[in-house]
Design an enzyme around this catalytic site. Structure first.
Site, mmCIF file in Angstrom:
data_model
loop_
_atom_site.group_PDB
_atom_site.id
_atom_site.type_symbol
_atom_site.label_atom_id
_atom_site.label_comp_id
_atom_site.label_asym_id
_atom_site.label_seq_id
_atom_site.Cartn_x
_atom_site.Cartn_y
_atom_site.Cartn_z
ATOM 1 N N GLU A 108 0.841 -1.203 0.000
ATOM 2 C CA GLU A 108 0.000 0.000 0.000
ATOM 3 C C GLU A 108 0.871 1.246 0.000
ATOM 4 O O GLU A 108 1.875 1.300 0.720
ATOM 5 C CB GLU A 108 -0.926 0.006 1.219
ATOM 6 C CG GLU A 108 -2.000 -1.068 1.184
ATOM 7 C CD GLU A 108 -3.028 -0.907 2.307
ATOM 8 O OE1 GLU A 108 -3.062 0.163 2.956
ATOM 9 O OE2 GLU A 108 -3.800 -1.854 2.527
ATOM 10 N N HIS B 256 -8.263 1.167 0.881
ATOM 11 C CA HIS B 256 -8.200 1.204 2.350
ATOM 12 C C HIS B 256 -9.136 2.289 2.903
ATOM 13 O O HIS B 256 -8.729 3.121 3.725
ATOM 14 C CB HIS B 256 -6.764 1.442 2.816
ATOM 15 C CG HIS B 256 -6.500 0.902 4.195
ATOM 16 N ND1 HIS B 256 -5.316 0.310 4.550
ATOM 17 C CD2 HIS B 256 -7.267 0.867 5.316
ATOM 18 C CE1 HIS B 256 -5.349 -0.061 5.818
ATOM 19 N NE2 HIS B 256 -6.537 0.262 6.306
#
Length: 311
Positions: A261, A282
């Site tokens: 990420e 997210h």
């Protein structure tokens, strides 16, 4: 005293800080590690989300640091042992985004089960895929398996039961006599994998949970089962999940968290052309309402910690 904020939050919440605090709201700091380290060197308090790595390097660069406010609940980006050794308080915003994540889980369960909401391009092109899209299913009567049964999973169970879902859960850390088990049938992890039509993950990322849902575990799920991960990337073997979706072994998946990420083009390429897959960056716990709650709680937590006498 100086408060440094490295990621986005509700700016109105900043008015909750007392006037004698020097507050630096710089949500782009997370994009530049060197600048973040320099800013941390002046900070008595640091406020982060999940991307800022509060690791040994950052702690070493922050000699004045007294408190880390976490805009959320996950702590895997924070060196908890290092903070404890220094007496640095770590304050997650517990409970502030529970409802947002729970609604995401239920919403994606509806969408993936029905499989009818990605037909715009075909219909605009003049197609009428009524036959194919009319084969989706209802979630009533299905079994929702919650792997991990903490506060967020318990909130999911509370939303799911009135919809006609059978709710089962596995959590070896929750005592068998805990009142939460009134809302879910307690199963072993192995039994849960076999019985779940919809599997939702609610686990921290630890050495024990890393790669937990690998090809072998995915093979234990029912054919056509749905997987939803809003917990942490790295728990699901993403390549194995994509293979199971492409072959039709699984019926769908929603991933809000990833091993890498933010997801870049290289890491994201594996998800190209995977059917019935929802990818989000997210944000399961990030809604307008949750951001306000998380931000206000974090401001209160940090300010309270700064008021504590230095020992």
């Amino acid at each position: 005293m100086k408060v440094v904020i490295t990621e986005f939050m509700d700016q109105d919440a900043l008015t909750g800080f007392s006037a004698d605090l020097d507050v630096r709201y710089a949500p782009d700091l997370v994009e530049d590690r060197a600048v973040t380290l320099a800013a941390a060197g002046e900070a008595d308090a640091l406020i982060v989300r999940n991307r800022t790595q509060v690791d040994a390097e950052l702690l070493a660069s922050a000699p004045k640091l007294r408190v880390v406010g976490r805009l959320g609940v996950g702590l895997d980006n924070i060196d908890m042992a290092g903070c404890a050794a220094r007496g640095i308080a770590v304050c997650p915003a517990i409970g502030a985004n529970t409802r947002s994540v729970a609604e995401y889980v239920i919403g994606t369960a509806f969408s993936l089960s029905r499989g009818a909401y990605a037909a715009n391009a075909a219909m605009i092109a003049g197609e009428w895929p009524r036959g194919t899209l009319g084969q989706g299913g209802e979630i009533a009567g299905r079994t929702l398996g919650l792997l991990g049964f903490g506060a967020i999973a318990q909130a999911v169970a509370g939303l799911a039961a009135p919809l006609g879902l059978r709710v089962v859960a596995a959590d070896p850390h929750l005592p068998p006599d805990h009142p939460a088990w009134r809302d879910a049938q307690r199963l072993s992890r192995e039994t849960l994998l076999r019985e779940a039509d919809i599997l939702s993950l609610h686990l921290p990322l630890t050495p024990e949970t890393a790669g937990l849902l690998d090809a072998e575990a995915l093979a234990q799920l029912k054919p056509g089962a749905i997987v939803i991960n809003t917990s942490r990337g790295g728990i699901v073997d993403e390549a194995a999940l994509c293979d199971a979706l492409r072959t039709g072994r699984l019926g769908g998946a929603a991933l809000d968290v990833f091993a890498s990420e933010p997801l870049d083009a290289t890491a994201g390429a594996q998800f190209a052309d995977v059917p019935n897959l929802i990818l989000t960056p997210h944000i399961a716990g990030v809604t307008a309402e949750a951001n306000i709650r998380v931000s206000r709680i974090t401001v209160d937590n940090v300010q309270r910690a700064l008021m504590e006498p230095v020992t």
